[in-house]
Design a protein around this motif. Sequence first.
Motif, mmCIF file in Angstrom:
data_model
loop_
_atom_site.group_PDB
_atom_site.id
_atom_site.type_symbol
_atom_site.label_atom_id
_atom_site.label_comp_id
_atom_site.label_asym_id
_atom_site.label_seq_id
_atom_site.Cartn_x
_atom_site.Cartn_y
_atom_site.Cartn_z
ATOM 1 N N ASN A 1 -34.258 -63.884 20.642
ATOM 2 C CA ASN A 1 -34.678 -63.193 21.852
ATOM 3 C C ASN A 1 -35.934 -62.357 21.655
ATOM 4 O O ASN A 1 -36.369 -61.687 22.581
ATOM 5 C CB ASN A 1 -33.549 -62.369 22.464
ATOM 6 C CG ASN A 1 -32.801 -61.554 21.454
ATOM 7 O OD1 ASN A 1 -33.207 -61.439 20.312
ATOM 8 N ND2 ASN A 1 -31.680 -60.989 21.867
ATOM 9 N N GLU A 2 -36.554 -62.406 20.481
ATOM 10 C CA GLU A 2 -37.864 -61.796 20.297
ATOM 11 C C GLU A 2 -38.896 -62.772 20.845
ATOM 12 O O GLU A 2 -39.175 -63.793 20.225
ATOM 13 C CB GLU A 2 -38.132 -61.540 18.818
ATOM 14 C CG GLU A 2 -37.366 -60.380 18.242
ATOM 15 C CD GLU A 2 -37.779 -60.064 16.817
ATOM 16 O OE1 GLU A 2 -37.083 -59.289 16.163
ATOM 17 O OE2 GLU A 2 -38.798 -60.616 16.361
ATOM 18 N N SER B 1 -25.709 -56.471 27.346
ATOM 19 C CA SER B 1 -27.074 -56.529 26.821
ATOM 20 C C SER B 1 -27.117 -55.884 25.445
ATOM 21 O O SER B 1 -26.505 -54.830 25.206
ATOM 22 C CB SER B 1 -28.051 -55.816 27.763
ATOM 23 O OG SER B 1 -28.215 -56.572 28.945
ATOM 24 N N ASN B 2 -27.809 -56.530 24.512
ATOM 25 C CA ASN B 2 -27.807 -56.025 23.147
ATOM 26 C C ASN B 2 -29.185 -56.044 22.488
ATOM 27 O O ASN B 2 -29.315 -55.804 21.291
ATOM 28 C CB ASN B 2 -26.806 -56.806 22.285
ATOM 29 C CG ASN B 2 -27.088 -58.295 22.275
ATOM 30 O OD1 ASN B 2 -28.080 -58.765 22.828
ATOM 31 N ND2 ASN B 2 -26.212 -59.061 21.652
ATOM 32 N N SER C 1 -31.899 -57.924 27.177
ATOM 33 C CA SER C 1 -31.459 -59.297 26.981
ATOM 34 C C SER C 1 -30.093 -59.271 26.306
ATOM 35 O O SER C 1 -29.733 -58.291 25.651
ATOM 36 C CB SER C 1 -32.473 -60.035 26.103
ATOM 37 O OG SER C 1 -32.055 -61.341 25.814
ATOM 38 N N LYS C 2 -29.349 -60.345 26.465
ATOM 39 C CA LYS C 2 -28.082 -60.456 25.755
ATOM 40 C C LYS C 2 -28.008 -61.790 25.053
ATOM 41 O O LYS C 2 -28.735 -62.732 25.386
ATOM 42 C CB LYS C 2 -26.901 -60.272 26.707
ATOM 43 C CG LYS C 2 -26.836 -61.246 27.857
ATOM 44 C CD LYS C 2 -25.699 -60.855 28.799
ATOM 45 C CE LYS C 2 -25.639 -61.799 29.986
ATOM 46 N NZ LYS C 2 -24.603 -61.372 30.966
ATOM 47 N N SER C 3 -27.131 -61.886 24.101
ATOM 48 C CA SER C 3 -27.006 -63.093 23.284
ATOM 49 C C SER C 3 -26.665 -64.300 24.144
ATOM 50 O O SER C 3 -25.900 -64.192 25.098
ATOM 51 C CB SER C 3 -25.914 -62.896 22.231
ATOM 52 O OG SER C 3 -26.228 -61.840 21.371
#
Lengths: 114, 112
Positions: free
Chosen positions: A101-102, B30-31, B93-95
């Motif tokens: 997610n980067e 969200s993490n 964002s979350k996984s």
Amino acid sequence: KAGVTQTPRYLIKTRGQQVTLSCSPISGHRSVSWYQQTPGQGLQFLFEYFSETQRNKGNFPGRFSGRQFSNSRSEMNVSTLELGDSALYLCASSTAGYLENEQFFGPGTRLTVL
Amino acid sequence: GENVEQHPSTLSVQEGDSAVIKCTYSDSASNYFPWYKQELGKGPQLIIDIRSNVGEKKDQRIAVTLNKTAKHFSLHITETQPEDSAVYFCAASKSNDYKLSFGAGTTVTVRA
């Protein structure tokens, strides 16, 4: 290492036409995401691709579509352009796994619809 | 879906002073919380990020704090310089979601 590249940088189209934008991710990155940026709506997620598969899609009409090739390059297409589609279209790439997610953004394609 | 709110929308500071931007998020799953800086005519540039297993992270003049209980996170810029003038965006964002949800942005102006 080269960054995310997007072509073309600027585009002018008229209503009803279609347009294809291209994105080349950072070398080794397999995920490509697309975002639309407008003054009124800000940055909105369009879709994300990984290994040629769309894994998530935002709330945009079906006129917006995309695809990813085996070399991770991606294209997005907008058909039947409307005035409201004028925006900066940003592509971002990321690696897989824990750091996926980067996201690293390209300079964008500025689309103007007349 | 995730809703990220960002305040203030504009911020003017004297060179050398500190700047603080705050964001709240709605989805407790969200993490991952990145901050981006966008200069005129350029795409957003990732400047710092924090994950939910960390409360604070610092990189030179920039720091980010996260309060998971209150669902808010903040960007702190110390000793501001004219080159810090830009639009800053927070995101969440979350996984396995594969997308970033952005705040509306903060236009920071550093007065010389």
